[in-house]
Design a protein around this motif. Sequence first.
Motif, PDB file in Angstrom:
ATOM      1  N   THR A  90       0.812  -1.214   0.000  1.00 19.73           N
ATOM      2  CA  THR A  90       0.000   0.000   0.000  1.00 19.73           C
ATOM      3  C   THR A  90       0.850   1.271   0.000  1.00 19.73           C
ATOM      4  O   THR A  90       0.310   2.364  -0.184  1.00 19.73           O
ATOM      5  CB  THR A  90      -0.929   0.044   1.219  1.00 19.73           C
ATOM      6  N   ASP A 102      -2.857   3.782  10.271  1.00 17.54           N
ATOM      7  CA  ASP A 102      -3.929   2.798  10.108  1.00 17.54           C
ATOM      8  C   ASP A 102      -4.409   2.232  11.443  1.00 17.54           C
ATOM      9  O   ASP A 102      -5.517   1.706  11.536  1.00 17.54           O
ATOM     10  CB  ASP A 102      -3.428   1.648   9.240  1.00 17.54           C
ATOM     11  N   CYS A 111      -2.096  -3.240   8.800  1.00 15.16           N
ATOM     12  CA  CYS A 111      -1.155  -3.598   7.748  1.00 15.16           C
ATOM     13  C   CYS A 111       0.185  -3.944   8.370  1.00 15.16           C
ATOM     14  O   CYS A 111       0.407  -3.708   9.551  1.00 15.16           O
ATOM     15  CB  CYS A 111      -1.010  -2.462   6.716  1.00 15.16           C
ATOM     16  N   ASP A 154      -3.719   8.086  -1.209  1.00 14.11           N
ATOM     17  CA  ASP A 154      -4.394   6.826  -1.483  1.00 14.11           C
ATOM     18  C   ASP A 154      -5.359   6.976  -2.662  1.00 14.11           C
ATOM     19  O   ASP A 154      -5.472   6.074  -3.491  1.00 14.11           O
ATOM     20  CB  ASP A 154      -5.164   6.348  -0.244  1.00 14.11           C
TER      21      ASP A 154
ATOM     22  N   HIS B 155      -7.030   1.457   1.741  1.00 11.20           N
ATOM     23  CA  HIS B 155      -6.115   0.334   1.551  1.00 11.20           C
ATOM     24  C   HIS B 155      -6.856  -0.895   1.054  1.00 11.20           C
ATOM     25  O   HIS B 155      -6.349  -1.639   0.210  1.00 11.20           O
ATOM     26  CB  HIS B 155      -5.393   0.007   2.858  1.00 11.20           C
TER      27      HIS B 155
END
Lengths: 248, 248
Positions: A90, A102, A111, A154, B155
């Motif tokens: 990512t 995250d 992650c 993102d 993600h």
Amino acid sequence: MVAMTQEAPRPHLESFKVACSSCNLRELCLPVGLSNDSLDRLDNMVATRRNVSRGDTLFRAGDGFQSLFAVRTGFFKTSVSSEDGRDQVTGFQMAGELLGLDGIGTDSHTCDAIALEDSQVCVIPYSQLEDLSREFSELQRQFHRIMSREIVRDHGVMLLLGSMRAEERLAAFLLNLTQRLQARGFSASALVLRMTREEIGSYLGLKLETVSRTFSKFQDEGILEVKQRQIRILDQDKLHNLVNGATC
Amino acid sequence: MVAMTQEAPRPHLESFKVACSSCNLRELCLPVGLSNDSLDRLDNMVATRRNVSRGDTLFRAGDGFQSLFAVRTGFFKTSVSSEDGRDQVTGFQMAGELLGLDGIGTDSHTCDAIALEDSQVCVIPYSQLEDLSREFSELQRQFHRIMSREIVRDHGVMLLLGSMRAEERLAAFLLNLTQRLQARGFSASALVLRMTREEIGSYLGLKLETVSRTFSKFQDEGILEVKQRQIRILDQDKLHNLVNGATC
DNA sequence: CGCGAGCTTGATGCCGATCAATGCATGTGG
DNA sequence: CCACATGCATTGATCGGCATCAAGCTCGCG
């Protein structure tokens, strides 16, 4: 700062302490725009550093979340994986960039963060960051900016994955990398990739063979000089045209 | 709350004011976990609402950023576009979800937000939210959670776009939609799509024809009943298997 | 009723995946 | 120091999934 090519990884000692206020990354990292007062407090909060050897994980999906990490030296990748084992890189993080955002939403990481070279991170205890950013609105603002920019980044990756062809993806990737390296004082035209073809492919939604072939194609067309992980950009304009005027 | 199928869009009047503290979305929206004290203050801050008709834009990339928006009723899409005109739907937002987080990083929006049906949003002036969240740590925490979850969601989309095939993408999309609708008291098995095949395709990195074919395929296999935008899920297990045990 | 936006379905082609073999650099143990 | 193993990268041949192009279809609406 003079442009230079990237240095080889060096081991770092825990004891080699650098305060945020005197860190050469302060213009790229969390301290951006802070007054002396809040910078001092940040120095106290970011008391510990952690060395992560190449290949080691800084955190893993499912790990409890306590701290954010700022890359001081080195290079990381983050990746998520689906239940059936597929995984997706990512992001790649370099000096001054934050890892672990995250984890805030669910108090545990979602992650994996893995060092691609021997690295050192500054540990930012999250609850202290919360406290401090209630006290200093500049810090609060900067932290929110960083999160927001991560969201915007993102979205850019989603655009890339959703609508670009292989050549455009790789071109966009290289331009993004060189831009970030340049902001850190490195050359805009020569770079050393810290990741494998497979990791690039995972990030770009391509197979490693396609990444390799596309590198070769760019070399044939005189856009790049490719020697394994050493890349030299010979024609930046052509790279830009690939990303934008992709209809041609 | 009783499960029901989605209602048809209704016009909403600006004057029909609902305080956060008595809003039926308070368990899904920004107020989650707030004490009465901070909830009262939030009520004062979120003073204005805004009606957005189907097809109208709430904000556009490049617009100055002042406020976040919470969807009160209706349905939105957000999309980013590259310089050469391609665009990518980055998300669909329903009641209780926040819009505009992309604007914090650069003080201007980076995506378009467009209503897919007649909608109403609560306007959350960002500078006031900053102030208030410095005062109330619960609000601060909830806001950070929302941003973090947005990153995690992105993600997930990257994983989808980077490594799933068309059927898996559509299955994942449908399951995600029904899950969110269910959290709002709607049926888990019957839904009305508020977006076109093209918008679904843009979100999933597919062409509209592929989306349409995949819907037909699911129907042939007895997984769905598809009547234009009316979808009934006949076999949720098969959908789940498509997303996870994708190797079969 | 007829128009148009959105949807479905078919025929064909291409991009990137897959499978497979080889090359190249680094490191290790005999 | 060479032989071999190992991990990564390159290149070729073939295949398949999705895009593309094209033609009808459906339904809501003026």
